[in-house]
Design a protein around this motif. Structure first.
Motif, short mmCIF file in Angstrom:
data_model
loop_
_atom_site.label_atom_id
_atom_site.label_comp_id
_atom_site.label_asym_id
_atom_site.label_seq_id
_atom_site.Cartn_x
_atom_site.Cartn_y
_atom_site.Cartn_z
N HIS A 42 0.83 -1.20 0.00
CA HIS A 42 0.00 0.00 0.00
C HIS A 42 0.87 1.26 0.00
O HIS A 42 0.55 2.25 -0.66
CB HIS A 42 -0.95 0.00 1.21
CG HIS A 42 -2.14 -0.89 1.02
ND1 HIS A 42 -2.82 -1.46 2.08
CD2 HIS A 42 -2.78 -1.31 -0.10
CE1 HIS A 42 -3.81 -2.19 1.60
NE2 HIS A 42 -3.80 -2.12 0.29
N PHE A 88 -9.71 3.59 -5.34
CA PHE A 88 -10.64 3.51 -4.21
C PHE A 88 -10.82 2.06 -3.76
O PHE A 88 -10.79 1.76 -2.55
CB PHE A 88 -12.00 4.10 -4.62
CG PHE A 88 -13.05 4.00 -3.55
CD1 PHE A 88 -13.04 4.86 -2.45
CD2 PHE A 88 -14.04 3.05 -3.63
CE1 PHE A 88 -14.01 4.76 -1.45
CE2 PHE A 88 -15.02 2.93 -2.65
CZ PHE A 88 -15.00 3.79 -1.55
N LYS A 91 -8.20 -0.03 -1.42
CA LYS A 91 -8.25 0.07 0.05
C LYS A 91 -8.86 -1.17 0.68
O LYS A 91 -8.57 -1.50 1.83
CB LYS A 91 -9.06 1.32 0.43
CG LYS A 91 -9.15 1.56 1.93
CD LYS A 91 -9.94 2.83 2.21
CE LYS A 91 -10.03 3.11 3.71
NZ LYS A 91 -10.78 4.37 3.99
N TYR A 92 -9.67 -1.89 -0.07
CA TYR A 92 -10.42 -3.01 0.48
C TYR A 92 -9.76 -4.36 0.23
O TYR A 92 -10.33 -5.40 0.55
CB TYR A 92 -11.85 -3.00 -0.10
CG TYR A 92 -12.60 -1.75 0.26
CD1 TYR A 92 -13.21 -1.62 1.51
CD2 TYR A 92 -12.66 -0.68 -0.63
CE1 TYR A 92 -13.87 -0.45 1.86
CE2 TYR A 92 -13.33 0.49 -0.29
CZ TYR A 92 -13.93 0.60 0.96
OH TYR A 92 -14.59 1.75 1.30
N TYR A 182 -5.18 7.83 -3.08
CA TYR A 182 -4.25 7.10 -2.21
C TYR A 182 -3.99 7.86 -0.92
O TYR A 182 -3.84 7.27 0.16
CB TYR A 182 -2.92 6.85 -2.93
CG TYR A 182 -2.97 5.81 -4.03
CD1 TYR A 182 -3.95 4.83 -4.06
CD2 TYR A 182 -2.02 5.81 -5.05
CE1 TYR A 182 -3.99 3.89 -5.08
CE2 TYR A 182 -2.04 4.87 -6.07
CZ TYR A 182 -3.03 3.91 -6.07
OH TYR A 182 -3.05 2.98 -7.08
N ASN A 185 -6.87 7.32 1.19
CA ASN A 185 -6.83 5.94 1.69
C ASN A 185 -5.81 5.75 2.81
O ASN A 185 -5.83 4.73 3.50
CB ASN A 185 -6.49 4.97 0.55
CG ASN A 185 -7.65 4.75 -0.40
OD1 ASN A 185 -8.77 5.18 -0.13
ND2 ASN A 185 -7.40 4.06 -1.50
#
Length: 244
Positions: A42, A88, A91-92, A182, A185
């Motif tokens: 990430h 988006f 993030k999951y 980002y 996030n």
């Protein structure tokens, strides 16, 4: 990051920029998996987006002889929309899953492009829109989608300078958009910001060297060497997931 690791990181980032310039795919194709050995995935997404902003500015500067306005519009709009969606959604997903998907993506794409490297897509508006959609979404989710954009742009038979400048302009919109997402996030960390000025210098140096190489080799030699390197990078990235 310890000094010794930072030196390796800078050298590998420089290699990524040179290869990305020569291949026309952008530096993220190699930089993302390489940076994954130094940062969590990430964080890699956050640093890559910021790094790529300077990378694209340097390409626009060095290859400023011209760009295809129509392609920038057709591919750029869909790219920006779908990179936001992909960024988006990133993030999951756990970073390890995204890194695994990246390895598979690099291997499959490089093999397909090596097998069908003499084939060209039809240079239609529909393919430009679809190429922008897919490259933008993959860039937002996995950090790199330049190879897909490169395949579409190659179908238009653009001159090398126009090809690279057009790709960089589209990518500039992609990176500016995903950098915002980002950051929201939480992927852009204060502890990593010291890398940005370093990578800014690296991007200009790598683009400068890459342009010199562009003038020496044939297009087919460029593409073959880059695709082989991308395949190897994908295999090395995938190796991290194999049981020891």
């Amino acid at each position: 990051m310890p000094t010794e690791l930072l030196i390796y990181f800078i050298l590998l980032a420089l290699l990524s920029e040179i290869v990305g310039t020569v291949g026309g795919f952008g530096s993220s194709m190699l930089f993302v998996p390489i940076a994954g050995y130094f940062l969590d995935f990430h964080s890699v997404l956050g640093v890559t987006a910021l790094y790529h902003l300077s990378s694209n500015i340097s390409k626009i500067y060095f290859f400023r002889e011209g760009f295809d306005k129509k392609l920038v519009i057709n591919m750029g709009i869909t790219s920006v929309i779908f990179v936001i969606i992909g960024a988006f959604l990133s993030k999951y997903f756990p970073s390890r899953i995204l890194e695994f998907f990246l390895a598979i993506f690099l291997i499959m794409l490089s093999v397909l492009l090596l097998i069908f490297r003499d084939k060209r897509m039809a240079p239609t508006k529909t393919n430009a829109l679809l190429g922008g959609t897919l490259s933008g979404f993959i860039a937002g989710l996995l950090g790199t989608g330049g190879a897909i954009r490169g395949v579409v742009l190659a179908s238009y038979g653009l001159k090398t300078n126009v090809f690279i400048a057009t790709s960089a302009l589209i990518d500039l919109g992609i990176d500016a958009s995903r950098s915002v997402v980002y950051s929201v996030n939480g992927f852009v960390h204060k502890d990593d910001l010291y890398l940005i000025p370093i990578l800014l210098v690296v991007s200009f140096l790598g683009t400068f060297i890459g342009k010199k190489i562009v003038n020496l080799l044939t297009e087919k030699q460029f593409q073959t060497s880059v695709l082989v390197l991308i395949f190897v990078t994908g295999v090395i990235t995938l190796y991290k997931f194999l049981p020891l």
